[in-house]
Design a protein around this motif. Structure first.
Motif, PDB file in Angstrom:
ATOM      1  N   GLU A   1       4.331 -10.172  -0.054  1.00 44.34           N
ATOM      2  CA  GLU A   1       3.516 -10.553   1.228  1.00 44.34           C
ATOM      3  C   GLU A   1       2.543 -10.922   0.969  1.00 44.34           C
ATOM      4  O   GLU A   1       1.502 -10.318   0.133  1.00 44.34           O
ATOM      5  CB  GLU A   1       3.447  -9.144   1.687  1.00 44.34           C
ATOM      6  CG  GLU A   1       4.807  -8.310   2.244  1.00 44.34           C
ATOM      7  CD  GLU A   1       4.622  -6.945   2.562  1.00 44.34           C
ATOM      8  OE1 GLU A   1       4.276  -6.657   3.735  1.00 44.34           O
ATOM      9  OE2 GLU A   1       5.061  -6.160   1.545  1.00 44.34           O
TER      10      GLU A   1
ATOM     11  N   GLU B   1       7.645  -0.858  -3.529  1.00 47.05           N
ATOM     12  CA  GLU B   1       6.757  -1.824  -2.857  1.00 47.05           C
ATOM     13  C   GLU B   1       5.498  -1.200  -3.908  1.00 47.05           C
ATOM     14  O   GLU B   1       4.901  -0.320  -4.019  1.00 47.05           O
ATOM     15  CB  GLU B   1       6.495  -1.567  -1.575  1.00 47.05           C
ATOM     16  CG  GLU B   1       5.386  -2.539  -1.272  1.00 47.05           C
ATOM     17  CD  GLU B   1       4.845  -2.400   0.375  1.00 47.05           C
ATOM     18  OE1 GLU B   1       4.992  -1.238   0.958  1.00 47.05           O
ATOM     19  OE2 GLU B   1       4.594  -3.352   0.786  1.00 47.05           O
TER      20      GLU B   1
ATOM     21  N   GLN C   1       1.162  -8.058  -1.922  1.00 43.88           N
ATOM     22  CA  GLN C   1       2.210  -6.895  -2.151  1.00 43.88           C
ATOM     23  C   GLN C   1       3.401  -7.504  -2.420  1.00 43.88           C
ATOM     24  O   GLN C   1       3.876  -8.627  -2.366  1.00 43.88           O
ATOM     25  CB  GLN C   1       2.479  -6.067  -0.890  1.00 43.88           C
ATOM     26  CG  GLN C   1       1.186  -5.258  -0.391  1.00 43.88           C
ATOM     27  CD  GLN C   1       1.252  -4.505   1.101  1.00 43.88           C
ATOM     28  OE1 GLN C   1       2.286  -4.885   1.597  1.00 43.88           O
ATOM     29  NE2 GLN C   1       0.287  -3.500   0.997  1.00 43.88           N
TER      30      GLN C   1
ATOM     31  N   ARG D   1       1.596  -2.083  -4.080  1.00 44.45           N
ATOM     32  CA  ARG D   1       0.523  -2.292  -3.220  1.00 44.45           C
ATOM     33  C   ARG D   1      -0.823  -2.593  -3.507  1.00 44.45           C
ATOM     34  O   ARG D   1      -1.537  -2.755  -2.718  1.00 44.45           O
ATOM     35  CB  ARG D   1       0.786  -1.143  -2.179  1.00 44.45           C
ATOM     36  CG  ARG D   1       2.181  -0.980  -1.753  1.00 44.45           C
ATOM     37  CD  ARG D   1       2.458   0.146  -0.942  1.00 44.45           C
ATOM     38  NE  ARG D   1       1.250   0.325  -0.060  1.00 44.45           N
ATOM     39  CZ  ARG D   1       1.344   0.097   1.362  1.00 44.45           C
ATOM     40  NH1 ARG D   1       2.225  -0.965   1.712  1.00 44.45           N
ATOM     41  NH2 ARG D   1       0.200   0.150   2.110  1.00 44.45           N
TER      42      ARG D   1
HETATM   43 MG    MG Z   1       4.014  -4.280   2.646  1.00 47.05          MG
END
Ligand code: MG
Ligand code: ADP
Ligand code: MG
Length: 657
Positions: free
Chosen positions: A50, A426, A254, A428
């Motif tokens: 992302e 995830e 991310q 981050r």
């Molecule tokens: Mg995210």
């Protein structure tokens, strides 16, 4: 950014009245999902990045760069194609906190083929081009972690005026229309965080003290319309900011991974945790806040403070009366417990007893129960009236409500209902980089690390309190070059013996360790390239690449990415943070007073946009030619890895890609 339910947002008082309801049903929803999906197996590796983009508009006559508040229009256009071809569109666009931000992800996650590493950068370029096509003359999409003059007078176009007396944020600097208005989530969170806390959030970041910086550095905030609240919250020698937008208006990179089953996801969550401070430091990109040079290189604590909704009681400033817990961290912070390893969970975990009991009585194991009971110490801070009553058999909104407002370094993501998506993790902490090349490099590096960790069965776990200490160090100015980080060097030993806790403390304090040397204080350079018995992240990745089938082209791409990471780790190339800092301090308009004026901001961002577009490059920031691998191969450490892998192969069969 998190859950985007549609509907009419409730006030904080209304939301608060439903907090127990949301938690209760959130837990039931989680349990239903968990029971349905815990035995899910054989999911394959999927992963995706992302990237958040900042829209900047240049005024070349006046020589200023401003944030361009057109995200909503742009997003509507971007999403048209995606809506027309939901199954095979190469990009996906989502709103983000600010009306100058958009988030782009690949249309579909990547899979387990090595060749997929060759698609990442091209997809990022495609995203940038899609954005560019919708922007006007002099408007640019930048992958910029923090806009240097965010919150300075006239920092947006169209111009906006803050309203300290009313509205969602009541900020002295950041007007409400700068918050993305196309979805009520963002303004609601802003208002409710402030109201829950009982005062505005207070972000204090140490200022970089230069020759002409006033000492002590204290701003007169009355000129911004302060009624006294801000002045008393602002610390001397700090850059003061007063709303969510200063943090959530920063951008990041991310990466999400799907594991083959829940246990692998839990292991990955744990193993990647000690890498968070390392990757934050390696990706450091944000040294300037509200027009001042700071003494930090990363955004992390800015965001952490920007959404800190804890009341005075919860922050331990007053005895507990209205609230249940004293809470040691903001909702946006590092994780407090591992999911698969008990030994190194040495942080005093705050959790909801009742919820823990409920989860355990339903058969959930201790570690996962604690993790969830810890997330659920938080109140929901945004709720929509249409979403209060839910079908717990089918919906998971209440669970996601709490989960998605626990913004931690790592996120453990259960499969969404009615989907073929598996258990995911995830990562981050990373800051976003200017170019597609760099963002692809950091993404691919991390994905390769997950392959190395899982394929070789490595163990990076160390006491969480030490990970937190590392994180605190990783923020600092020039941490990459100056700091040493406690790190596990014995990565081939599965489980830590009980004496490990003692060992880690001794090793990291530089004492001779009485038990085996499992941990050492290392520089980022040493963590990445190895030292003594410890092989280093890049040599391990190279080892992995040597073992799998891979086409020449992909291999070449990966080597360029590893080269970037290697050069950043060793200091041969600057981090974006150092590069920005040097640009500012060497600019003739900079007066050694920590102030980043409009003219410097303009020229800096112009240069950033030219670098992002590949029009120019800078050989102090990016590799100008592809130099050959710079990893010092550590023969002793690598021969240990070889012996370990041979042994493992004999037991587990061949390692495959
Ligand atoms: Mg995210
Ligand atoms: P978030 O909740 O963090 O906003 P997103 O839905 O924006 O998450 O997706 C994050 C990333 O996960 C995207 O890059 C997306 O391509 C990727 N992704 C989507 N499906 C999967 C999957 N099954 N496994 C792993 N990653 C996935
Ligand atoms: Mg997202």
């Amino acid at each position: 950014m998190g859950l985007l339910s549609e509907g009419s947002p409730l006030t904080w008082e209304e939301t608060k009245a439903h907090a127990d309801h949301v938690r209760k049903h959130g837990i039931i929803q989680f349990l239903n999902e968990y029971k349905r999906l815990r035995d899910r197996k054989k999911d394959v590796l999927y992963w995706g990045d992302e990237v958040e983009y900042t829209l900047v508009k240049f005024d070349h006559e006046k020589k200023v760069a401003r944030l361009c508040l057109r995200a909503e229009d742009v997003l509507n256009e971007l999403q048209k194609e995606e809506k027309n071809h939901p199954d095979d569109h190469p990009t996906t666009w989502r709103p983000e906190y600010a009306s100058y931000m958009v988030e782009g992800t690949p249309g579909k996650p990547y899979g387990g083929l090595m060749a997929h590493f060759n698609l990442v950068e091209a997809n990022m370029r495609l995203r940038r081009n899609e954005l560019k096509q919708l922007l006007g003359k002099d408007e640019h999409p930048l992958a910029l972690t923090a806009f240097p003059r965010l919150g300075c007078r006239d920092f947006t176009t169209p111009l906006t005026t803050p309203t300290p007396e009313e509205g969602a944020s009541r900020s002295l600097f950041y007007a409400d229309p700068v918050i993305f208005q196309g979805h009520p989530r963002f303004s609601t969170l802003t208002r409710n965080i402030r109201e829950r806390r009982g005062e505005k959030v207070a972000i204090n970041i140490p200022i970089y003290k230069d020759k002409n910086t006033p000492s002590p550095f204290i701003e007169d905030l009355s000129k911004y319309g302060d009624n006294g609240e801000s002045q008393s919250a602002a610390k001397p020698d700090h850059i003061y900011m007063d709303c969510m937008g200063f943090g959530m208006g920063c951008s990041c990179l991310q990466v999400t991974f799907q594991a083959c089953n829940i246990d692998e996801a839990r292991n990955l969550y744990d193993q990647l945790t000690p890498l968070c401070p390392v990757m934050l430091s390696l990706s450091a990109s944000s040294p300037v806040y509200r027009g001042y040079l700071s003494d930090l290189d990363t955004r992390w604590t800015v965001i952490s403070q920007s959404v800190d909704d804890r009341t005075q009681e919860e922050r331990g400033l007053k005895p507990l009366k209205e609230n249940k817990f004293v809470i040691n961290k903001s909702r946006y912070d590092s994780i407090d417990s591992y999911l698969s390893c008990k030994t190194h969970n040495d942080i005093n975990l705050i959790y909801d007893e009742e919820i823990l009991h409920k989860l355990k009585s339903e058969g959930l194991d201790d570690l996962l129960s604690r993790h969830i009971a810890h997330l659920f110490i938080r109140d929901p801070i945004s709720l929509f009236s249409e979403k209060i009553d839910q079908n717990d058999e089918e919906d998971t909104d209440h669970f996601e409500n709490i989960q998605s407002t626990n913004w931690q370094t790592m996120r453990f993501k259960p499969p969404p209902p009615n989907s073929n998506i598996g258990w995911r993790v995830e990562f981050r902490p990373m800051e976003v980089q200017l170019t597609d090349f760099e963002n692809a490099a950091y993404t691919v590096f991390l994905v390769l690390m997950t392959r190395v960790i899982l394929t070789f069965g490595l163990n990076f776990i160390m006491p969480l309190s030490k990970v937190d200490e590392n994180l605190q160090k990783s923020f600092k100015r020039n941490a990459l070059m100056d700091e040493k980080f406690c790190f596990r060097t014995d990565i081939l030993t599965d489980c830590s013996p009980p004496e490990a806790e003692k060992c880690v403390i001794e090793c990291c304090e530089g004492k001779t360790c009485t038990s085996q040397n499992q941990f050492k204080a290392l520089t980022i350079d040493e963590i990445v390239h190895g030292k003594d018995d410890y092989p280093g992240l890049i040599p391990l990745i190279n080892k992995y690449i040597d073992m799998v089938e891979i086409d020449v082209d992909t291999r070449c791409t990966i080597q360029q990415y590893l080269n970037l990471i290697s050069c950043r780790a060793s200091g041969k190339l600057k981090t974006t943070a150092t590069w920005i800092r040097d640009f500012v301090t060497n600019h003739p308009d900079y007066k050694q007073d920590s102030v980043v004026p409009d003219s410097v901001n303009y020229e800096l961002l112009l240069k950033c946009s030219q670098i992002s577009d590949g029009e120019i490059t800078d050989s102090t920031l990016l590799p100008s030619t592809v130099t050959s691998r710079t990893t010092d191969n550590i023969p002793k450490a690598m021969s240990k890895v070889d012996a370990y892998l041979n042994n493992k192969n004999a037991r587990n069969g061949e390692i495959t890609a």
